[in-house]
Design a protein around this motif. Structure first.
Motif, short mmCIF file in Angstrom:
data_model
loop_
_atom_site.label_atom_id
_atom_site.label_comp_id
_atom_site.label_asym_id
_atom_site.label_seq_id
_atom_site.Cartn_x
_atom_site.Cartn_y
_atom_site.Cartn_z
N VAL A 25 41.62 28.27 35.71
CA VAL A 25 40.59 27.77 35.01
C VAL A 25 39.26 27.25 35.76
O VAL A 25 37.91 27.45 34.84
CB VAL A 25 41.00 25.55 34.45
CG1 VAL A 25 39.46 24.68 34.51
CG2 VAL A 25 41.89 25.45 33.63
N SER A 26 39.34 27.58 37.24
CA SER A 26 38.28 27.89 37.63
C SER A 26 37.51 28.50 37.90
O SER A 26 36.48 28.68 38.07
CB SER A 26 38.28 27.48 39.15
OG SER A 26 39.27 26.04 39.50
N SER A 27 38.49 30.16 37.25
CA SER A 27 37.55 30.66 37.36
C SER A 27 37.17 30.76 35.75
O SER A 27 35.82 31.66 35.40
CB SER A 27 38.75 32.44 37.53
OG SER A 27 38.77 33.80 36.78
N GLY A 28 37.79 30.24 35.61
CA GLY A 28 36.49 30.52 33.95
C GLY A 28 35.67 29.70 34.02
O GLY A 28 34.55 29.77 33.34
N LEU A 77 35.93 36.45 45.18
CA LEU A 77 34.85 36.56 43.78
C LEU A 77 35.75 35.87 41.78
O LEU A 77 35.98 34.98 42.69
CB LEU A 77 35.96 38.48 43.27
CG LEU A 77 34.79 39.43 44.31
CD1 LEU A 77 36.49 40.27 44.47
CD2 LEU A 77 34.63 39.46 44.49
N ALA A 78 34.55 36.03 40.74
CA ALA A 78 34.95 34.65 39.58
C ALA A 78 36.04 35.92 38.76
O ALA A 78 36.89 34.34 38.52
CB ALA A 78 33.76 35.17 38.76
N GLN A 79 36.63 36.36 38.95
CA GLN A 79 37.40 36.87 38.33
C GLN A 79 39.21 36.52 39.20
O GLN A 79 39.61 36.62 38.16
CB GLN A 79 37.53 38.61 37.72
CG GLN A 79 37.21 39.68 39.25
CD GLN A 79 35.89 40.20 39.63
OE1 GLN A 79 35.15 38.60 39.07
NE2 GLN A 79 35.60 40.92 40.27
N GLY A 80 38.66 36.48 40.81
CA GLY A 80 39.99 36.05 41.14
C GLY A 80 39.82 36.19 43.01
O GLY A 80 39.04 37.58 43.40
N ASN A 81 40.17 35.21 43.39
CA ASN A 81 39.53 35.21 44.89
C ASN A 81 40.55 36.24 45.41
O ASN A 81 41.89 36.69 44.84
CB ASN A 81 39.56 34.33 45.16
CG ASN A 81 38.92 33.31 45.77
OD1 ASN A 81 38.71 31.89 46.35
ND2 ASN A 81 38.15 33.29 44.54
N ARG A 82 40.30 36.80 46.39
CA ARG A 82 41.15 37.97 47.62
C ARG A 82 40.87 37.26 49.03
O ARG A 82 40.05 37.02 49.63
CB ARG A 82 40.22 39.45 47.46
CG ARG A 82 40.51 40.22 45.67
CD ARG A 82 40.73 42.23 46.27
NE ARG A 82 41.96 41.78 46.45
CZ ARG A 82 43.31 41.53 45.51
NH1 ARG A 82 42.71 41.50 43.75
NH2 ARG A 82 44.16 42.16 44.61
N VAL A 83 42.17 37.96 49.29
CA VAL A 83 42.17 37.15 50.91
C VAL A 83 42.11 38.71 51.72
O VAL A 83 43.40 39.27 51.70
CB VAL A 83 42.96 36.09 51.13
CG1 VAL A 83 43.03 35.78 53.20
CG2 VAL A 83 42.82 35.51 50.53
N TRP A 84 41.57 39.03 53.08
CA TRP A 84 41.56 40.28 53.84
C TRP A 84 41.83 39.50 55.15
O TRP A 84 41.40 38.94 55.94
CB TRP A 84 40.34 41.06 53.82
CG TRP A 84 39.98 41.24 52.93
CD1 TRP A 84 39.22 40.40 51.57
CD2 TRP A 84 39.87 42.60 51.79
NE1 TRP A 84 38.88 41.46 50.53
CE2 TRP A 84 39.16 42.56 50.72
CE3 TRP A 84 40.43 43.51 52.18
CZ2 TRP A 84 39.35 43.53 49.49
CZ3 TRP A 84 40.81 44.69 51.30
CH2 TRP A 84 40.51 44.97 50.01
N GLN A 85 42.79 40.41 55.87
CA GLN A 85 43.08 40.97 57.43
C GLN A 85 42.00 41.83 58.03
O GLN A 85 42.94 42.79 57.63
CB GLN A 85 43.96 40.49 57.67
CG GLN A 85 44.78 40.94 58.80
CD GLN A 85 46.03 40.22 59.32
OE1 GLN A 85 46.70 41.42 58.44
NE2 GLN A 85 46.81 39.67 59.53
N GLY A 86 40.97 42.03 58.38
CA GLY A 86 40.75 43.52 58.83
C GLY A 86 40.59 44.18 56.79
O GLY A 86 40.09 43.86 56.19
N GLU A 87 41.02 45.32 57.38
CA GLU A 87 40.91 46.05 55.91
C GLU A 87 42.06 45.78 54.78
O GLU A 87 42.78 46.26 53.95
CB GLU A 87 40.70 47.73 56.12
CG GLU A 87 39.96 48.26 57.17
CD GLU A 87 38.50 48.39 56.45
OE1 GLU A 87 38.54 48.70 55.28
OE2 GLU A 87 37.64 47.65 56.74
#
Ligand code: ATP
Ligand SMILES: Nc1ccn([C@H]2C[C@H](O)[C@@H](COP(=O)(O)O)O2)c(=O)n1
Length: 218
Positions: A25-28, A77-87
């Motif tokens: 719902v949040s993404s939409g 990102l609006a289409q889906g979050n990503r989580v990064w640890q460095g690269e």
């Protein structure tokens, strides 16, 4: 005509019980508004993954040490979050059974909650923020707050469409997680509570957008 006073950039909070539809719902809603959304649950999941990978117990000291040694960041990102640890992109590893089992234990640690909240508050609005306590503890000033619910059976049925797991087992796990998350998961007094059971995704997103537009126009 007098100039209209400029409104602060919009924050929309969408909280709710496990698998109630918060991220879909949040993404939409975020895409319709042209803003990012922030998934606080992914940060709790990342803290849990790092704690598990450190091989230590999931004590507050061990998890905070892991976060300090291997800093992670949320890409909202609006289409889906990503989580990064460095690269390294952690996103695909955040919904494993091990993380699912550990995350409620990690999420009640006060130091971890401070770490997550500090990361979220660094993001400049406008945005949609989803989780359990976005409308109560993290962004209490938000003018548009929502809390999603649905019966455990309905939520388990939806999850069973995504995962090859028995619906009764999914339902039992959801009830257990609701219980463990109860302390930090409650609707803000000024939140609109939506039972998503009778609605499809588009219906929930539409109901929220209608209200957000009304709030934003003052
Ligand atoms: N109103 C709805 N009608 C039908 N399906 C829905 C609805 N809301 C969500 N879903 C579906 O239910 C599933 C769970 O939704 P989602 O992952 O967005 O929930 P969540 O609250 O973010 O979950 P979690 O608490 O595990 O992070 C997804 O498959 C999603 O497409
Ligand atoms: N604001 C938040 C967000 C999440 N949590 C906890 C509760 C969940 O068990 C876990 C994972 O969240 P999910 O991916 O299911 O949204 O993190 C929390 O305590 N507070």
């Amino acid at each position: 005509m007098p100039a209209s006073p400029s409104l602060p950039p919009l924050i929309v909070t969408i909280d709710g019980v496990a698998a109630s539809g918060k991220s879909s719902v949040s993404s939409g809603v975020a895409r319709a508004l042209g803003v990012p959304y922030l998934s606080s649950g992914l940060l709790y999941r990342a803290a849990t993954l790092l704690g598990l990978e450190a091989g230590a117990d999931l004590s507050e000291a061990a998890v905070l040490e892991a976060l300090h040694t291997h800093p992670v960041r949320l890409e909202p990102l609006a289409q889906g979050n990503r989580v990064w640890q460095g690269e390294r992109d952690l996103t695909a590893d955040l919904h494993s059974t091990a993380v699912d089992h550990g995350v409620s234990v990690v999420a009640v640690l006060p130091g971890v909650r401070e770490w997550v909240n500090a990361q979220l508050r660094e993001v400049a609005p406008p945005f949609v923020a989803e989780g359990r306590d976005m409308g109560t503890a993290v962004f209490p000033q938000a003018p548009a707050k929502f809390y999603l619910t649905a019966s455990p059976r309905v939520r388990a049925g939806r999850r069973a469409q995504e995962r090859p797991e028995d619906v009764d087992a999914i339902e039992a796990a959801l009830i257990r997680r609701d219980e463990l998350d109860r302390v930090q998961s409650a609707p803000a007094p000024d939140a609109v509570v939506i039972d998503t059971g009778p609605l499809d995704l588009a219906g929930v997103i539409g109901a929220i957008l209608e209200r957000v537009v009304a709030v934003d126009q003052g």
